[in-house]
Write a protein that holds these residues in place. Sequence first.
Motif, PDB file in Angstrom:
ATOM      1  N   ALA A 152       0.822  -1.235   0.135  1.00 29.56           N
ATOM      2  CA  ALA A 152       0.174   0.090   0.090  1.00 29.56           C
ATOM      3  C   ALA A 152       0.936   1.240   0.112  1.00 29.56           C
ATOM      4  CB  ALA A 152      -0.863  -0.052   1.247  1.00 29.56           C
ATOM      5  N   LYS A 153       1.946   1.274   0.846  1.00 27.78           N
ATOM      6  CA  LYS A 153       2.937   2.404   0.686  1.00 27.78           C
ATOM      7  C   LYS A 153       3.650   2.424  -0.576  1.00 27.78           C
ATOM      8  CE  LYS A 153       4.063   4.065   4.131  1.00 27.78           C
ATOM      9  NZ  LYS A 153       3.250   5.293   5.072  1.00 27.78           N
ATOM     10  N   LEU A 154       3.911   1.524  -1.171  1.00 26.70           N
ATOM     11  CA  LEU A 154       4.683   1.669  -2.510  1.00 26.70           C
ATOM     12  C   LEU A 154       3.652   1.960  -3.469  1.00 26.70           C
ATOM     13  CD1 LEU A 154       6.762  -1.530  -2.578  1.00 26.70           C
ATOM     14  CD2 LEU A 154       7.597   0.833  -2.047  1.00 26.70           C
ATOM     15  N   LEU A 155       2.406   1.560  -3.422  1.00 21.77           N
ATOM     16  CA  LEU A 155       1.360   1.867  -4.456  1.00 21.77           C
ATOM     17  C   LEU A 155       1.011   3.491  -4.424  1.00 21.77           C
ATOM     18  CD1 LEU A 155      -0.295   0.551  -6.786  1.00 21.77           C
ATOM     19  CD2 LEU A 155      -2.261   0.194  -5.004  1.00 21.77           C
ATOM     20  N   ILE A 156       0.891   3.822  -3.229  1.00 18.84           N
ATOM     21  CA  ILE A 156       0.371   5.374  -2.973  1.00 18.84           C
ATOM     22  C   ILE A 156       1.644   6.170  -3.041  1.00 18.84           C
ATOM     23  CG2 ILE A 156      -0.703   6.769  -1.584  1.00 18.84           C
ATOM     24  CD1 ILE A 156      -2.548   4.606  -0.646  1.00 18.84           C
ATOM     25  N   MET A 157       2.373   6.286  -1.996  1.00 19.04           N
ATOM     26  CA  MET A 157       3.636   7.128  -1.833  1.00 19.04           C
ATOM     27  C   MET A 157       4.747   6.818  -2.839  1.00 19.04           C
ATOM     28  SD  MET A 157       3.675   8.363   2.144  1.00 19.04           S
ATOM     29  CE  MET A 157       2.161   8.736   2.889  1.00 19.04           C
ATOM     30  N   GLY A 158       5.185   5.591  -3.162  1.00 20.39           N
ATOM     31  CA  GLY A 158       6.069   5.269  -4.012  1.00 20.39           C
ATOM     32  C   GLY A 158       5.715   5.527  -5.646  1.00 20.39           C
ATOM     33  N   LEU A 159       4.452   5.201  -5.878  1.00 22.62           N
ATOM     34  CA  LEU A 159       4.030   5.815  -7.050  1.00 22.62           C
ATOM     35  C   LEU A 159       4.068   7.041  -7.601  1.00 22.62           C
ATOM     36  CD1 LEU A 159       3.167   4.755 -10.139  1.00 22.62           C
ATOM     37  CD2 LEU A 159       0.984   4.363  -9.073  1.00 22.62           C
ATOM     38  N   ASP A 160       3.503   7.566  -6.438  1.00 23.09           N
ATOM     39  CA  ASP A 160       3.231   9.278  -6.475  1.00 23.09           C
ATOM     40  C   ASP A 160       4.677  10.174  -6.465  1.00 23.09           C
ATOM     41  OD1 ASP A 160       0.587   8.870  -6.523  1.00 23.09           O
ATOM     42  OD2 ASP A 160       0.202   9.566  -4.348  1.00 23.09           O
ATOM     43  N   SER A 161       5.414   9.634  -5.697  1.00 27.89           N
ATOM     44  CA  SER A 161       6.831  10.185  -5.726  1.00 27.89           C
ATOM     45  C   SER A 161       7.755   9.968  -7.007  1.00 27.89           C
ATOM     46  CB  SER A 161       7.782   9.423  -4.605  1.00 27.89           C
ATOM     47  OG  SER A 161       7.936   8.326  -4.738  1.00 27.89           O
ATOM     48  N   LEU A 162       7.422   8.593  -7.750  1.00 25.48           N
ATOM     49  CA  LEU A 162       8.068   8.527  -8.827  1.00 25.48           C
ATOM     50  C   LEU A 162       7.492   8.977 -10.179  1.00 25.48           C
ATOM     51  CD1 LEU A 162       9.781   6.586 -10.542  1.00 25.48           C
ATOM     52  CD2 LEU A 162       7.929   4.894 -10.762  1.00 25.48           C
TER      53      LEU A 162
ATOM     54  N   LEU B 281       9.730  17.700   2.185  1.00 28.84           N
ATOM     55  CA  LEU B 281       9.234  17.697   3.765  1.00 28.84           C
ATOM     56  C   LEU B 281       8.276  16.639   3.981  1.00 28.84           C
ATOM     57  CD1 LEU B 281       8.939  21.512   4.506  1.00 28.84           C
ATOM     58  CD2 LEU B 281      10.544  19.965   5.567  1.00 28.84           C
ATOM     59  N   PHE B 282       7.811  16.229   2.799  1.00 23.10           N
ATOM     60  CA  PHE B 282       6.534  15.136   3.147  1.00 23.10           C
ATOM     61  C   PHE B 282       7.124  13.819   2.861  1.00 23.10           C
ATOM     62  CE2 PHE B 282       3.368  12.322   1.368  1.00 23.10           C
ATOM     63  CZ  PHE B 282       2.520  12.340   2.503  1.00 23.10           C
ATOM     64  N   TYR B 283       7.948  13.542   1.932  1.00 25.90           N
ATOM     65  CA  TYR B 283       8.178  12.131   1.527  1.00 25.90           C
ATOM     66  C   TYR B 283       9.206  11.566   2.258  1.00 25.90           C
ATOM     67  CZ  TYR B 283       4.924  12.003  -2.515  1.00 25.90           C
ATOM     68  OH  TYR B 283       3.631  12.023  -3.337  1.00 25.90           O
ATOM     69  N   ILE B 284      10.361  12.677   2.553  1.00 25.10           N
ATOM     70  CA  ILE B 284      11.526  11.883   3.207  1.00 25.10           C
ATOM     71  C   ILE B 284      11.545  11.157   4.544  1.00 25.10           C
ATOM     72  CG2 ILE B 284      13.964  12.684   4.112  1.00 25.10           C
ATOM     73  CD1 ILE B 284      14.421  14.333   1.605  1.00 25.10           C
ATOM     74  N   PRO B 285      10.558  12.001   5.398  1.00 30.05           N
ATOM     75  CA  PRO B 285      10.524  11.470   6.792  1.00 30.05           C
ATOM     76  C   PRO B 285       9.380  10.251   6.684  1.00 30.05           C
ATOM     77  CG  PRO B 285       9.580  13.786   6.780  1.00 30.05           C
ATOM     78  CD  PRO B 285      10.300  13.436   5.563  1.00 30.05           C
ATOM     79  N   GLU B 286       8.528  10.505   6.085  1.00 25.89           N
ATOM     80  CA  GLU B 286       7.282   9.457   5.764  1.00 25.89           C
ATOM     81  C   GLU B 286       8.106   8.246   5.144  1.00 25.89           C
ATOM     82  OE1 GLU B 286       3.659   7.658   6.597  1.00 25.89           O
ATOM     83  OE2 GLU B 286       4.472   9.777   7.046  1.00 25.89           O
TER      84      GLU B 286
END
Length: 232
Positions: free
Chosen positions: A125-135, A173-178
């Motif tokens: 779920a983390k990869l599908l949302i934040m991983g995909l969004d950050s990519l 600020l959002f992605y690195i600590p999360e």
Amino acid sequence: MPTILGIYLFNSREISLNACFAQLFFIHSLQCFESAVLLLMAFDRFIAICNPLRYASIITLPRIPKMGLVFLLRGVVIVFPLPLFLKRFQYCCTNVLSHSYCLFQDVMKMACSDISVNSIYGLLAKLLIMGLDSLLILLSYIMILKTVLHVASSKECLRALNTCISHLCAVLLFYIPEIGLSVIHRFGKGSSPLLQVFLGYFSLLVPPLINPIVYSLKSKHLCARIIKVFIK
């Protein structure tokens, strides 16, 4: 925030499991939606710089709430199974959380049952949302950089990149600590508990507080109003 204030102001250290499940659902759902907002802002910058002539036809007022609704539903659908998975577990370990609020990874560690399936789903779920969004955000900036480098004037190139600085700071600020917190909870068994607590508070509290400041610094009108308030 109510749980954090209850701990520090009233020394309230107990929270029911159902309240904890509801809290983690809203925390993770809102984080997914915040990630989607950053992605939509990157898409907005990409269209404005790479295809400005079609900007008004692509980014229309009726289309904006529809995109927001789609990403909101995406977060709810993906996060909704998390509290249901946790509700099936038996909790026989010490019910002490690492943070003053409920996170899926943190609550999952207190279960006595096999949590491997839930851990895999949470990671996916983390990869599908934040991983995909950050990519996708990274790809949009690569395309933006490729476009502005073809601009003949260096002044125009800097002006185009200057419009992305605030958004890029908000993304970092959002992605690195999360992402760092998620990796530490799953793979950093020997990591310092203080580091987990610091990243937890940073990812929850700092981006919402700092983002308005980051964006206001790029607006001369807002900066003037803020300075005027402090001078008075």
